[in-house]
Enzyme design. Sequence first.
Site, PDB file in Angstrom:
ATOM      1  N   LYS A  71       0.799  -1.232   0.000  1.00  0.00           N
ATOM      2  CA  LYS A  71       0.000   0.000   0.000  1.00  0.00           C
ATOM      3  C   LYS A  71       0.835   1.287   0.000  1.00  0.00           C
ATOM      4  O   LYS A  71       0.430   2.275  -0.595  1.00  0.00           O
ATOM      5  CB  LYS A  71      -0.953   0.023   1.203  1.00  0.00           C
ATOM      6  N   ASP A 108      -9.922   3.424   2.419  1.00  0.00           N
ATOM      7  CA  ASP A 108     -10.061   2.845   3.766  1.00  0.00           C
ATOM      8  C   ASP A 108     -10.728   3.841   4.724  1.00  0.00           C
ATOM      9  O   ASP A 108     -11.553   3.452   5.557  1.00  0.00           O
ATOM     10  CB  ASP A 108      -8.690   2.451   4.326  1.00  0.00           C
TER      11      ASP A 108
END
Length: 281
Positions: A71, A108
């Site tokens: 990520k 997220d």
Amino acid sequence: MTLTGHSRIAGVIGWPVTHSRSPRLHGYWLRELGIDGAYIPLAVPPDRLDAALKGLPALGFRGANVTVPHKTAALAACDSLDRAARAIGAVNTIVVGADGTLAGSNTDAMGFLANLNQESGFVPTGKRAAVLGAGGAARAVAWALADAGAGAVTVVNRTLSRAEALAAEFGGPLVARPWPALAEVLATADLLVNATSLGMQGAAPLEVDLSPLGANTVVNDIVYSPLETDLLRQARGRGLAAVDGLGMLLHQAAPGFERWFGTRPAVTPALRSFVLQDLAP
Ligand code: ATR
């Protein structure tokens, strides 16, 4: 759905990628919506991440999710980043543009807020939140709460220096407190979020005394395996609203799906139970 030459293709890039629930989740939506498309697991080792991402446009991919451990590294390969990805320092969703450029975003934070709101009606504006943890997950949670106008976001972490670094970086309503101050922090919290890895299957348990919490405090565990953590069981036992972490996983997936496949998918109880079947021990 049979794939055709027109199929829209996306996937999830991870290493390993076998643990990812994303193919099951996106596969459910593709079938439910009857879309000519596919979402596939892509096992890419760290030293090939850059080549894999740069290859997405050439292969005709609409985009991809990026998961552990890529990520942060994925940031550098993107041609543009949204506010959340830039602030959190991590990309979990990439969209390939018509011109072949890679637009990186982080969903997220939005997934965390959407789940919390759908399951408990919690709106952060002016509220006081206690966030346990200062790792990658806590960064997304703390940034989301601050960005949504929380009045105070107190980051409590075993290693105080990590919490302090996070508070210094994001500023605004963030404050760092050491673990022994937890009872004091909980006494004024409207929301408690576990963003540590404690309580996860195979990890040490999270031991927190919830007795200082007020009756209207919402407790959210971002751990979703097991779904019902000790923290949530304890919260429910005290009559508090308890929100599990599975919804965050489901909600963070929706924006990518919409951009790759053209339809906004819904997070429904049926989807939850379909993904849950795969989580059951
Ligand atoms: P992630 O990116 O998933 O958040 P991480 O960066 O490894 O993972 O962060 C894990 C978090 O869980 C950290 O806040 C960590 O605390 P430290 O910063 O002190 O390491 C917390 N954590 C993990 N194991 C812990 C334990 N046994 N006791 C207390 N906190 C723990």
